[in-house]
Design a protein around this motif. Structure first.
Motif, PDB file in Angstrom:
ATOM      1  N   LEU A  30      -5.560   3.503   6.542  1.00  0.00           N
ATOM      2  CA  LEU A  30      -5.333   4.614   5.912  1.00  0.00           C
ATOM      3  C   LEU A  30      -5.068   4.336   4.597  1.00  0.00           C
ATOM      4  N   GLY A  31      -4.090   3.175   4.047  1.00  0.00           N
ATOM      5  CA  GLY A  31      -3.674   2.823   2.902  1.00  0.00           C
ATOM      6  C   GLY A  31      -4.942   2.327   1.987  1.00  0.00           C
ATOM      7  N   LEU A  32      -5.967   1.721   2.733  1.00  0.00           N
ATOM      8  CA  LEU A  32      -7.280   1.167   1.822  1.00  0.00           C
ATOM      9  C   LEU A  32      -7.952   2.311   1.270  1.00  0.00           C
ATOM     10  N   PHE A  33      -7.875   3.414   1.757  1.00  0.00           N
ATOM     11  CA  PHE A  33      -8.383   4.595   0.914  1.00  0.00           C
ATOM     12  C   PHE A  33      -8.108   4.632  -0.555  1.00  0.00           C
ATOM     13  N   GLU A  34      -6.846   4.255  -0.810  1.00  0.00           N
ATOM     14  CA  GLU A  34      -6.390   4.075  -2.179  1.00  0.00           C
ATOM     15  C   GLU A  34      -7.269   3.499  -3.450  1.00  0.00           C
ATOM     16  N   LEU A  35      -8.205   2.514  -2.729  1.00  0.00           N
ATOM     17  CA  LEU A  35      -9.042   1.551  -3.552  1.00  0.00           C
ATOM     18  C   LEU A  35     -10.035   2.511  -4.184  1.00  0.00           C
ATOM     19  N   ALA A  36     -10.309   3.843  -3.643  1.00  0.00           N
ATOM     20  CA  ALA A  36     -11.141   4.941  -4.295  1.00  0.00           C
ATOM     21  C   ALA A  36     -10.922   5.122  -5.960  1.00  0.00           C
ATOM     22  N   PHE A  37      -9.392   4.706  -6.001  1.00  0.00           N
ATOM     23  CA  PHE A  37      -8.960   5.141  -7.537  1.00  0.00           C
ATOM     24  C   PHE A  37      -9.516   3.956  -8.491  1.00  0.00           C
ATOM     25  N   VAL A  38      -9.776   2.949  -7.882  1.00  0.00           N
ATOM     26  CA  VAL A  38     -10.444   1.711  -8.545  1.00  0.00           C
ATOM     27  C   VAL A  38     -11.803   1.958  -8.993  1.00  0.00           C
ATOM     28  N   LEU A  52       0.867  -1.144  -0.050  1.00  0.00           N
ATOM     29  CA  LEU A  52      -0.020  -0.028   0.007  1.00  0.00           C
ATOM     30  C   LEU A  52       0.857   1.358   0.104  1.00  0.00           C
ATOM     31  N   ALA A  53       1.882   1.330   0.654  1.00  0.00           N
ATOM     32  CA  ALA A  53       2.909   2.121   0.772  1.00  0.00           C
ATOM     33  C   ALA A  53       3.523   2.584  -0.330  1.00  0.00           C
ATOM     34  N   ASP A  54       3.967   1.147  -1.321  1.00  0.00           N
ATOM     35  CA  ASP A  54       4.348   1.432  -2.703  1.00  0.00           C
ATOM     36  C   ASP A  54       3.407   2.145  -3.840  1.00  0.00           C
ATOM     37  N   THR A  55       2.351   2.109  -3.373  1.00  0.00           N
ATOM     38  CA  THR A  55       1.205   3.073  -4.436  1.00  0.00           C
ATOM     39  C   THR A  55       1.096   4.563  -3.592  1.00  0.00           C
ATOM     40  N   ILE A  80      -2.655  -5.879  -5.292  1.00  0.00           N
ATOM     41  CA  ILE A  80      -3.768  -4.679  -4.858  1.00  0.00           C
ATOM     42  C   ILE A  80      -2.963  -3.408  -5.372  1.00  0.00           C
ATOM     43  N   THR A  81      -1.536  -3.167  -5.172  1.00  0.00           N
ATOM     44  CA  THR A  81      -0.795  -1.922  -5.330  1.00  0.00           C
ATOM     45  C   THR A  81      -0.924  -1.838  -6.828  1.00  0.00           C
ATOM     46  N   GLN A  82      -0.774  -2.844  -7.796  1.00  0.00           N
ATOM     47  CA  GLN A  82      -0.641  -2.672  -9.416  1.00  0.00           C
ATOM     48  C   GLN A  82      -1.929  -2.434  -9.889  1.00  0.00           C
ATOM     49  N   VAL A  83      -3.015  -3.092  -9.260  1.00  0.00           N
ATOM     50  CA  VAL A  83      -4.373  -2.501  -9.630  1.00  0.00           C
ATOM     51  C   VAL A  83      -4.679  -1.192  -9.361  1.00  0.00           C
ATOM     52  N   VAL A  84      -4.167  -0.534  -8.348  1.00  0.00           N
ATOM     53  CA  VAL A  84      -4.650   0.683  -7.890  1.00  0.00           C
ATOM     54  C   VAL A  84      -3.642   1.648  -9.037  1.00  0.00           C
TER      55      VAL A  84
END
Length: 433
Positions: free
Chosen positions: A171-179, A44-47, A253-257
């Motif tokens: 906090l990192g799971l909020f990145e899924l908003a981009f999906v 998640l930090a990678d993205t 997950i990180t590459q899907v984002v």
């Protein structure tokens, strides 16, 4: 038992014994829940903010022509992080400490110097991302920096590893908003297929962003972080199987984002006529979310960017403190009170506060972020070279790389590091930025 002398670097596992004891008391059928975390968190930090911006620039400038790279990097990312995971769990030592023991302090400090270079760039990028989020709502950069820096310092100085991990993952799971943004952007499969067949490797600008995407996915600090994190959490070699699944799931997950951000930008720019050059965070937010409306679009983008930037800020600052501590030999665990590990908490705080001060002074986020990712690509030969050599020399049976797998991994390391370095140099020298 803890060792403070620089001549005998302290293993993070030694200061994580309370966590390990707690983990072993949990019933076996639920124990996997206590193991999962470091792999997902580092991915998640990678993205991070820089990765999001790099993916957005890729979609803006080249449409879907860099999409295949995002998917191709999933197995590469897993292989790299699985090696560092295996080294940490089997040897019980962090990455910098292991280099010092196997190759000497000089090589260890060289490796840590590349780590610190990457961390400084990454910290400034993350905090710049948060400043950009504030700009969406008219909040001055210095106000955002005071709030973000204060929040992260309070969380880390008062929490254990497990509490920091849980908060950071949330906090990192909020990145899924981009999906969701990518799905609603309505990409046309025919356009995707057509552009995937056209990859202009002879174009310096394309090579520059190709290298930036490599550097956005394979980052030096990720290797140091995961190897130290599994030790601070108290994991052991018997946790390797579940930890691998944790890492594999995080890689997907990180590459899907990343792919989602690229797809959304490529699909939306063609529809709205937004210029291909994205100059700042508000322009990226507009490019990604115009179909959601101004207010909702800003909120969705802010959620995704905040998740990306905050989790990476925590991870990168911890990595810097762990990395230096492994080579210098001072106490370096979140299980230690700040009074017991002043250098560890001091380095963490200095990195965070220094980055906040620099960002508050004003930097160009988009240009900085892409340049930092290209720098990461240029560092890959050193970072992946040490990782591969350690995997060959430091692992005992039955954890040593098999003959065929060792060759496969070696080829992947050489191709990834070599092409990343070539693309970065070629793109930069020919004005790719």
């Amino acid at each position: 038992m803890t060792v403070d002398s620089p001549s005998a670097p302290q293993s993070a596992a030694a200061v994580a014994e309370p966590s390990a004891a707690q983990i072993t008391l949990i019933p076996t059928r639920w124990r996997w829940l206590t193991i999962v975390g470091p792999g997902l968190l580092v991915m998640l930090a990678d993205t991070d903010a820089g990765s999001i911006i790099t993916a957005a620039q890729s979609g803006a400038q080249w449409g879907y022509k860099l999409l295949a790279l995002q998917l191709a990097l999933i197995p590469v990312l897993f292989i790299v992080q699985e090696l560092t995971l295996r080294l940490g769990l089997v040897t019980g030592k962090g990455h910098g400490e292991l280099i010092a023991l196997r190759f000497g302090k000089g090589w260890a400090w060289l490796s840590v110097s590349t780590l610190m270079l990457a961390c400084v760039g990454a910290i400034v990028t993350q905090l710049s991302g948060m400043a950009g989020v504030g700009a969406l709502f008219g909040v001055p950069a210095w106000v955002m920096m005071v709030g973000v820096v204060g929040l992260v310092l309070a969380m880390v100085w008062t929490g254990s590893y497990l509490s920091v991990e849980r908060i950071a993952i949330a906090l990192g799971l909020f990145e899924l908003a981009f999906v969701a943004v990518a799905i609603f952007s309505g990409p046309k499969p025919a356009d995707v297929a057509t552009q995937l067949r056209s990859m202009p490797f002879n174009n310096p600008s394309y090579l520059y962003l190709f290298a930036a995407n490599l550097g956005a996915v394979i980052m030096p600090w990720m290797i140091f972080y995961q190897q130290s994190a599994v030790l601070d959490k108290g994991l052991t070699p018997k946790d390797l199987k579940v930890a691998r699944w944790d890492t594999a799931g995080g890689a997907v997950i990180t590459q899907v984002v990343m792919a989602a951000v690229l797809i959304a930008t490529a699909a939306t720019l063609g529809r709205t006529g937004v210029p291909a050059a994205l100059a700042d965070v508000p322009s990226i937010a507009h490019a990604l979310t115009p179909f959601l409306g101004d207010t909702l679009g800003r909120v969705v983008f802010a959620a995704g960017m905040t998740g990306a930037a905050m989790v990476a800020t925590i991870v990168v600052c911890l990595t810097a403190a762990w990395g230096v501590g492994e080579v210098a030999g001072f106490k370096r665990s979140l299980e230690n009170h700040p009074r017991e590990a002043p250098w560890f908490y001091g380095i963490f705080s200095a990195c965070l506060i220094g980055g906040g001060v620099l960002v508050a002074s004003g930097v160009n986020l988009v240009q900085l972020s892409v340049a930092v990712e290209v720098m990461n690509a240029l560092l890959l030969p050193i970072v992946l070279g040490f990782l591969y050599l350690l995997a060959l020399k430091a692992l005992p049976e039955p954890y040593r790389l098999g003959r065929v797998y060792a060759v496969v991994v070696g080829v992947i390391v050489v191709v990834t590091a070599g092409f990343g370095f070539f693309a970065g140099i070629s793109g930069a020298l020919n004005g790719g930025s």
